[in-house]
Design a protein around this motif. Structure first.
Motif, PDB file in Angstrom:
ATOM      1  N   LEU A  33       0.801  -1.224   0.000  1.00 52.81           N
ATOM      2  CA  LEU A  33       0.000   0.000   0.000  1.00 52.81           C
ATOM      3  C   LEU A  33       0.833   1.274   0.000  1.00 52.81           C
ATOM      4  CD1 LEU A  33      -2.599  -1.095   2.718  1.00 52.81           C
ATOM      5  CD2 LEU A  33      -2.893  -1.142   0.234  1.00 52.81           C
ATOM      6  N   ALA A  34       2.153   1.132   0.070  1.00 49.60           N
ATOM      7  CA  ALA A  34       3.007   2.283   0.379  1.00 49.60           C
ATOM      8  C   ALA A  34       3.605   2.945  -0.853  1.00 49.60           C
ATOM      9  CB  ALA A  34       4.124   1.848   1.336  1.00 49.60           C
ATOM     10  N   ASN A  35       2.843   3.028  -1.934  1.00 48.81           N
ATOM     11  CA  ASN A  35       3.378   3.624  -3.158  1.00 48.81           C
ATOM     12  C   ASN A  35       3.795   5.079  -2.961  1.00 48.81           C
ATOM     13  OD1 ASN A  35       3.858   3.723  -6.116  1.00 48.81           O
ATOM     14  ND2 ASN A  35       2.144   5.150  -6.054  1.00 48.81           N
ATOM     15  N   ALA A  36       2.958   5.872  -2.312  1.00 47.21           N
ATOM     16  CA  ALA A  36       3.302   7.275  -2.096  1.00 47.21           C
ATOM     17  C   ALA A  36       4.547   7.401  -1.226  1.00 47.21           C
ATOM     18  CB  ALA A  36       2.130   8.016  -1.449  1.00 47.21           C
ATOM     19  N   PHE A 201      -0.979  12.613  -5.023  1.00 43.71           N
ATOM     20  CA  PHE A 201      -1.096  11.275  -5.580  1.00 43.71           C
ATOM     21  C   PHE A 201      -2.575  11.033  -5.869  1.00 43.71           C
ATOM     22  CE2 PHE A 201       2.686  11.532  -3.070  1.00 43.71           C
ATOM     23  CZ  PHE A 201       3.645  10.894  -3.841  1.00 43.71           C
ATOM     24  N   TYR A 202      -2.855  10.201  -6.852  1.00 42.67           N
ATOM     25  CA  TYR A 202      -4.217  10.068  -7.355  1.00 42.67           C
ATOM     26  C   TYR A 202      -4.674   8.607  -7.304  1.00 42.67           C
ATOM     27  CZ  TYR A 202      -3.322  14.775  -8.965  1.00 42.67           C
ATOM     28  OH  TYR A 202      -2.999  16.114  -9.010  1.00 42.67           O
ATOM     29  N   TYR A 203      -5.945   8.438  -6.983  1.00 41.56           N
ATOM     30  CA  TYR A 203      -6.504   7.107  -6.762  1.00 41.56           C
ATOM     31  C   TYR A 203      -7.851   6.986  -7.459  1.00 41.56           C
ATOM     32  CZ  TYR A 203      -2.837   7.179  -3.309  1.00 41.56           C
ATOM     33  OH  TYR A 203      -1.608   7.294  -2.712  1.00 41.56           O
ATOM     34  N   PRO A 204      -8.228   5.777  -7.863  1.00 39.09           N
ATOM     35  CA  PRO A 204      -9.457   5.625  -8.643  1.00 39.09           C
ATOM     36  C   PRO A 204     -10.734   5.794  -7.829  1.00 39.09           C
ATOM     37  CG  PRO A 204      -8.424   3.492  -8.242  1.00 39.09           C
ATOM     38  CD  PRO A 204      -7.445   4.530  -7.801  1.00 39.09           C
ATOM     39  N   ASP A 205     -10.688   5.477  -6.529  1.00 42.43           N
ATOM     40  CA  ASP A 205     -11.905   5.554  -5.727  1.00 42.43           C
ATOM     41  C   ASP A 205     -11.549   5.711  -4.254  1.00 42.43           C
ATOM     42  OD1 ASP A 205     -11.247   2.924  -4.766  1.00 42.43           O
ATOM     43  OD2 ASP A 205     -12.244   2.065  -6.510  1.00 42.43           O
ATOM     44  N   VAL A 209      -8.042   5.161  -1.822  1.00 41.90           N
ATOM     45  CA  VAL A 209      -7.487   6.240  -0.992  1.00 41.90           C
ATOM     46  C   VAL A 209      -7.277   5.753   0.437  1.00 41.90           C
ATOM     47  CG1 VAL A 209      -7.966   8.477   0.074  1.00 41.90           C
ATOM     48  CG2 VAL A 209      -8.431   8.119  -2.361  1.00 41.90           C
ATOM     49  N   MET A 210      -8.327   5.154   1.011  1.00 45.14           N
ATOM     50  CA  MET A 210      -8.259   4.742   2.397  1.00 45.14           C
ATOM     51  C   MET A 210      -7.221   3.656   2.610  1.00 45.14           C
ATOM     52  SD  MET A 210     -10.200   6.942   3.512  1.00 45.14           S
ATOM     53  CE  MET A 210      -9.952   6.459   5.221  1.00 45.14           C
ATOM     54  N   ALA A 211      -7.040   2.781   1.638  1.00 43.20           N
ATOM     55  CA  ALA A 211      -5.995   1.772   1.742  1.00 43.20           C
ATOM     56  C   ALA A 211      -4.620   2.417   1.728  1.00 43.20           C
ATOM     57  CB  ALA A 211      -6.119   0.761   0.606  1.00 43.20           C
ATOM     58  N   SER A 212      -4.451   3.414   0.856  1.00 43.61           N
ATOM     59  CA  SER A 212      -3.119   4.005   0.686  1.00 43.61           C
ATOM     60  C   SER A 212      -2.637   4.743   1.921  1.00 43.61           C
ATOM     61  CB  SER A 212      -3.133   4.962  -0.508  1.00 43.61           C
ATOM     62  OG  SER A 212      -3.810   6.171  -0.188  1.00 43.61           O
ATOM     63  N   ILE A 213      -3.530   5.423   2.640  1.00 43.58           N
ATOM     64  CA  ILE A 213      -3.055   6.266   3.740  1.00 43.58           C
ATOM     65  C   ILE A 213      -2.748   5.478   5.006  1.00 43.58           C
ATOM     66  CG2 ILE A 213      -4.280   8.274   2.853  1.00 43.58           C
ATOM     67  CD1 ILE A 213      -6.288   7.888   5.136  1.00 43.58           C
ATOM     68  N   VAL A 250      -4.818  13.079  -3.242  1.00 42.60           N
ATOM     69  CA  VAL A 250      -4.410  13.066  -1.837  1.00 42.60           C
ATOM     70  C   VAL A 250      -3.084  13.823  -1.753  1.00 42.60           C
ATOM     71  CG1 VAL A 250      -3.706  11.675   0.140  1.00 42.60           C
ATOM     72  CG2 VAL A 250      -5.558  10.887  -1.343  1.00 42.60           C
ATOM     73  N   SER A 251      -3.063  14.867  -0.920  1.00 41.11           N
ATOM     74  CA  SER A 251      -1.894  15.745  -0.845  1.00 41.11           C
ATOM     75  C   SER A 251      -0.965  15.360   0.297  1.00 41.11           C
ATOM     76  CB  SER A 251      -2.332  17.198  -0.640  1.00 41.11           C
ATOM     77  OG  SER A 251      -3.060  17.661  -1.752  1.00 41.11           O
ATOM     78  N   TYR A 252       0.304  15.354  -0.010  1.00 39.58           N
ATOM     79  CA  TYR A 252       1.354  15.191   0.993  1.00 39.58           C
ATOM     80  C   TYR A 252       2.224  16.450   0.963  1.00 39.58           C
ATOM     81  CZ  TYR A 252       0.348  10.192   1.462  1.00 39.58           C
ATOM     82  OH  TYR A 252      -0.260   8.992   1.701  1.00 39.58           O
TER      83      TYR A 252
END
Length: 263
Positions: A33-36, A201-205, A209-213, A250-252
């Motif tokens: 999940l840690a692409n960003a 970073f951009y996500y399809p849904d 998003v919730m998985a990525s953070i 999603v902004s970092y």
């Protein structure tokens, strides 16, 4: 080098124990999940020195960067430090005992003075409540002439997520850039270079998003809360108003630091 036994989280303050437990639970799926987090860490990689003998990966997590450091500096002694025992267990299982895995707090590191000539830290120190203590510890454990390469996060990170769930308290409570720089100065370290930038970073849904953070441990759902379908639909609708052609943003707010112990 042999690994070091980890101590239980029961002896930590509540907030530390909560962070440690959250990351320990996330360890098995963190890397997927840690692409960003990976992309942000890559910004440090080209700047690293050509040589190092004793290296610390501060906030090593699952050991991804620790192992890469060991491969880049094959003659070096490499240590990974993390607050979460679950992360360290995962790292040791993946990468073995050639790296020393040590549980500990970045603000109270379990190392002798002048232990490392290189410290690497990717998106870890934003979790530390006392940034002055963190910088003081870095100054203590670095040898004279030692260097630290760090990425951390600034206020405003994950703002879209907090807006979506209507929970501003879900934002990471991080010090601003001026506070971090002041802590560096107070520690006696020299800030040789720093960069602040916002990355999206951009996500399809919303599920993606919730998985990525989870990689940065943001808590946006109330503990033990069961969301109704209406609440979930409302959150999705709010996020959809932010959609771009690239997806949901999603902004970092990233802060990159190069520090040196010059005395």
């Amino acid at each position: 080098m042999s690994s070091t036994a980890v101590s239980p989280t029961a002896h930590m303050p509540n907030w530390q124990a909560n962070v440690a437990r959250a990351f320990s639970r996330a360890a098995p799926r963190y890397d997927a999940l840690a692409n960003a987090q990976r992309q942000i860490g890559e910004t440090l990689w080209p700047a690293l020195p050509s040589r190092a003998a004793n290296i610390l990966d501060l906030g090593c997590g699952t050991g991804y960067w620790t192992q890469r450091l060991a491969e880049r500096f094959p003659q070096a002694q490499v240590t990974g430090l993390d607050l979460a025992p679950g992360m360290l267990a995962h790292a040791q299982a993946c990468y073995g005992d050639a790296i020393t895995w040590q549980q500990g707090d970045a603000a109270a590191q379990p190392f002798k003075n002048d232990s490392f000539d290189l410290v690497f830290s990717n998106l870890a120190i934003q979790w530390c409540r006392d940034i002055n203590a963190v910088m003081g510890e870095l100054e203590r454990v670095l040898i004279p002439g030692g260097q630290a390469y760090i990425t951390t996060l600034l206020p405003g990170t994950l703002a879209e997520v907090a807006t979506t769930w209507q929970r501003p308290e879900a934002l990471l409570q991080t010090p601003d850039a001026q506070t971090v720089k002041h802590a560096v100065t107070q520690s006696g370290l020299t800030l040789t270079q720093h960069t602040a930038e916002q990355r999206q970073f951009y996500y399809p849904d919303l599920n993606a998003v919730m998985a990525s953070i989870k990689g940065v441990g943001a808590q946006v759902a109330r503990p033990n809360a069961q969301l109704t379908r209406r609440e979930l639909a409302a959150a999705q609708a709010r996020f959809e108003t932010l959609r771009t052609p690239l997806g949901l943003p999603v902004s970092y707010h990233c802060f990159t630091l190069h520090l040196e112990k010059t005395r």
